[in-house]
Scaffold this motif. Structure first.
Motif, PDB file in Angstrom:
ATOM      1  N   UNK A 184       0.815  -1.222   0.000  1.00  0.00           N
ATOM      2  CA  UNK A 184       0.000   0.000   0.000  1.00  0.00           C
ATOM      3  C   UNK A 184       0.847   1.270   0.000  1.00  0.00           C
ATOM      4  N   UNK A 185       2.166   1.124   0.147  1.00  0.00           N
ATOM      5  CA  UNK A 185       3.073   2.267   0.083  1.00  0.00           C
ATOM      6  C   UNK A 185       3.145   3.096   1.347  1.00  0.00           C
ATOM      7  N   UNK A 186       2.372   2.719   2.375  1.00  0.00           N
ATOM      8  CA  UNK A 186       2.345   3.512   3.606  1.00  0.00           C
ATOM      9  C   UNK A 186       3.387   3.060   4.633  1.00  0.00           C
ATOM     10  N   UNK A 187       3.983   1.897   4.413  1.00  0.00           N
ATOM     11  CA  UNK A 187       4.955   1.387   5.386  1.00  0.00           C
ATOM     12  C   UNK A 187       6.180   2.302   5.430  1.00  0.00           C
ATOM     13  N   UNK A 188       6.676   2.537   6.639  1.00  0.00           N
ATOM     14  CA  UNK A 188       7.815   3.430   6.828  1.00  0.00           C
ATOM     15  C   UNK A 188       9.115   2.706   6.492  1.00  0.00           C
ATOM     16  N   UNK A 189      10.018   3.478   5.911  1.00  0.00           N
ATOM     17  CA  UNK A 189      11.321   2.972   5.494  1.00  0.00           C
ATOM     18  C   UNK A 189      12.388   3.748   6.256  1.00  0.00           C
ATOM     19  N   UNK A 190      12.976   3.100   7.259  1.00  0.00           N
ATOM     20  CA  UNK A 190      14.080   3.709   7.996  1.00  0.00           C
ATOM     21  C   UNK A 190      15.387   3.266   7.357  1.00  0.00           C
ATOM     22  N   UNK A 191      16.276   4.202   7.140  1.00  0.00           N
ATOM     23  CA  UNK A 191      17.474   3.961   6.335  1.00  0.00           C
ATOM     24  C   UNK A 191      18.633   4.752   6.937  1.00  0.00           C
ATOM     25  N   UNK A 192      19.851   4.466   6.480  1.00  0.00           N
ATOM     26  CA  UNK A 192      21.010   5.255   6.855  1.00  0.00           C
ATOM     27  C   UNK A 192      22.055   5.177   5.753  1.00  0.00           C
ATOM     28  N   UNK A 193      22.704   6.291   5.470  1.00  0.00           N
ATOM     29  CA  UNK A 193      23.792   6.310   4.490  1.00  0.00           C
ATOM     30  C   UNK A 193      25.008   5.615   5.094  1.00  0.00           C
ATOM     31  N   UNK A 194      25.721   4.852   4.306  1.00  0.00           N
ATOM     32  CA  UNK A 194      26.849   4.081   4.817  1.00  0.00           C
ATOM     33  C   UNK A 194      27.940   4.970   5.408  1.00  0.00           C
ATOM     34  N   UNK A 195      28.097   6.185   4.909  1.00  0.00           N
ATOM     35  CA  UNK A 195      29.080   7.105   5.483  1.00  0.00           C
ATOM     36  C   UNK A 195      28.699   7.486   6.917  1.00  0.00           C
ATOM     37  N   UNK A 196      27.401   7.591   7.180  1.00  0.00           N
ATOM     38  CA  UNK A 196      26.975   7.905   8.542  1.00  0.00           C
ATOM     39  C   UNK A 196      27.181   6.727   9.491  1.00  0.00           C
ATOM     40  N   UNK A 197      27.116   5.503   8.984  1.00  0.00           N
ATOM     41  CA  UNK A 197      27.476   4.355   9.826  1.00  0.00           C
ATOM     42  C   UNK A 197      28.922   4.502  10.295  1.00  0.00           C
ATOM     43  N   UNK A 198      29.804   4.839   9.373  1.00  0.00           N
ATOM     44  CA  UNK A 198      31.220   5.052   9.706  1.00  0.00           C
ATOM     45  C   UNK A 198      31.377   6.204  10.693  1.00  0.00           C
ATOM     46  N   UNK A 199      30.684   7.306  10.442  1.00  0.00           N
ATOM     47  CA  UNK A 199      30.787   8.472  11.327  1.00  0.00           C
ATOM     48  C   UNK A 199      30.269   8.152  12.735  1.00  0.00           C
ATOM     49  N   UNK A 200      29.217   7.359  12.821  1.00  0.00           N
ATOM     50  CA  UNK A 200      28.679   6.974  14.132  1.00  0.00           C
ATOM     51  C   UNK A 200      29.693   6.126  14.893  1.00  0.00           C
ATOM     52  N   UNK A 201      30.385   5.229  14.199  1.00  0.00           N
ATOM     53  CA  UNK A 201      31.411   4.414  14.848  1.00  0.00           C
ATOM     54  C   UNK A 201      32.528   5.303  15.400  1.00  0.00           C
ATOM     55  N   UNK A 286      16.870  12.624  -0.013  1.00  0.00           N
ATOM     56  CA  UNK A 286      17.249  13.277  -1.274  1.00  0.00           C
ATOM     57  C   UNK A 286      18.758  13.505  -1.335  1.00  0.00           C
ATOM     58  N   UNK A 287      19.334  13.990  -0.233  1.00  0.00           N
ATOM     59  CA  UNK A 287      20.766  14.250  -0.206  1.00  0.00           C
ATOM     60  C   UNK A 287      21.556  12.938  -0.315  1.00  0.00           C
ATOM     61  N   UNK A 288      21.073  11.900   0.373  1.00  0.00           N
ATOM     62  CA  UNK A 288      21.752  10.607   0.323  1.00  0.00           C
ATOM     63  C   UNK A 288      21.730  10.023  -1.089  1.00  0.00           C
ATOM     64  N   UNK A 289      20.559  10.072  -1.738  1.00  0.00           N
ATOM     65  CA  UNK A 289      20.436   9.508  -3.092  1.00  0.00           C
ATOM     66  C   UNK A 289      21.259  10.313  -4.090  1.00  0.00           C
ATOM     67  N   UNK A 290      21.330  11.613  -3.917  1.00  0.00           N
ATOM     68  CA  UNK A 290      22.144  12.430  -4.829  1.00  0.00           C
ATOM     69  C   UNK A 290      23.610  12.025  -4.729  1.00  0.00           C
ATOM     70  N   UNK A 291      24.070  11.818  -3.512  1.00  0.00           N
ATOM     71  CA  UNK A 291      25.459  11.378  -3.323  1.00  0.00           C
ATOM     72  C   UNK A 291      25.692  10.008  -3.950  1.00  0.00           C
ATOM     73  N   UNK A 292      24.800   9.081  -3.686  1.00  0.00           N
ATOM     74  CA  UNK A 292      24.992   7.692  -4.124  1.00  0.00           C
ATOM     75  C   UNK A 292      24.920   7.573  -5.642  1.00  0.00           C
TER      76      UNK A 292
END
Length: 295
Positions: A184-201, A286-292
């Motif tokens: 139905x397209x209403x399900x939420x999509x939680x995501x993270x850019x791989x660079x932010x995984x590195x930055x969080x570490x 939008x910013x993440x997809x532009x980078x990728x």
């Protein structure tokens, strides 16, 4: 030379972290089943790798992108429990144990949520196989009492990055005209850019007040409908056919994966990171997809 240990560091996220840490001047020791790495059966090798390391990052575990047959479920479970238990036992025997142990976990531990977001403090566990895996995985980590080693479980959401992970099938769907909503397209999509995984570490390394559970996800989840629209825009595709729930069920059998990976609503927020002042490099999709896709 500073040393880190990457356990199970041969996948998409592990290879990215290996490259980034080597660029920072680290010696990176990888534990895996590959012949040129420290093997999981080599206890002495694991002990030597962990001795004097600045941190251990454990990403080991069979991919959940498969059909949940009994054999696959057992391998998914065992590949996480046995590796975590082996690492904890090795740390206990180190003279100079790593001061930080970051263990992968999963944000799918939370229930299907379309009513409110899940945070570390207020999140509710769901039901089913993937939830039980997440709970057991974290229990295996925190069952070890390690007074000299800070333990962190990263409840990872879906990781986005160039040329790997979920971006490849999503790009293919859009490219071949199937870039409409899924279900139905209403399900939420939680995501993270791989660079932010590195930055969080890096942030966890430098902030020793941070331990325990960390939701590792961007602060701006989107609906599946918004996700697919953003992908079409980023890839300059005006039209995308929707995929119904029954089509996903049939498709899942054909490509040997579970529809849950697309249909479960993951509405997760990184409350602890935001409260502590962490700054995301890619806070919006939008910013993440532009980078990728374009940088």
């Amino acid at each position: 030379m500073k040393k880190i240990v990457l356990a199970g560091g041969t996948g998409f996220v592990g290879q990215y972290l290996e490259k980034k840490f080597r660029e920072q001047g680290y010696q990176v020791v990888i534990i895996s089943r590959k012949p040129h790495h420290v093997n999981w059966t080599d206890y002495a090798g694991m002990l030597n790798a962990l001795e004097g390391a600045e941190m251990l990052i454990n990403l080991a575990g069979k991919s959940v992108n498969c059909r949940y047959t009994e054999a696959n479920k057992r391998e998914i479970f065992d590949s996480r429990m046995k590796t975590t238990e082996a690492l904890g036992a090795a740390i206990l025997n180190c003279d100079n144990p790593p001061p930080l142990w970051i263990n992968s976990s999963t944000s799918t531990i939370y229930r299907h949520a379309e009513d409110r977001p899940m945070t570390e403090a207020s999140g509710e566990f769901g039901k089913g196989f993937s939830v039980e895996v997440g709970k057991a995985w974290e229990q295996a980590l925190f069952s070890f009492y390690l007074p000299e080693t800070r333990q962190v479980a990263l409840r990872l959401s879906i990781v986005l990055g160039k040329g790997g992970g979920v971006m490849v099938p999503y790009e293919n769907m859009v490219r071949f005209g199937l870039g409409g909503k899924q279900g139905n397209g209403n399900q939420l999509f939680s995501w993270i850019h791989i660079e932010d995984v590195y930055k969080i570490i890096l942030y966890l390394r430098d902030n020793d007040q941070m331990s325990g559970i960390i939701n590792t996800t961007s602060p701006t989840p989107v609906t599946n409908r918004e996700l697919m629209k953003a992908l079409r825009k980023a890839m300059n595709r005006k039209v995308g056919l929707p995929t119904t729930k029954w089509m996903l069920s049939i498709g899942g059998v054909i490509i040997r994966t579970e529809p849950e990976l697309i249909l479960k609503s993951r509405w997760i927020l990184p409350a602890r990171l935001e409260q502590d002042g962490f700054q995301f490099a890619y806070p919006t999709l939008d910013r993440a997809l532009h980078n990728i896709l374009h940088e």
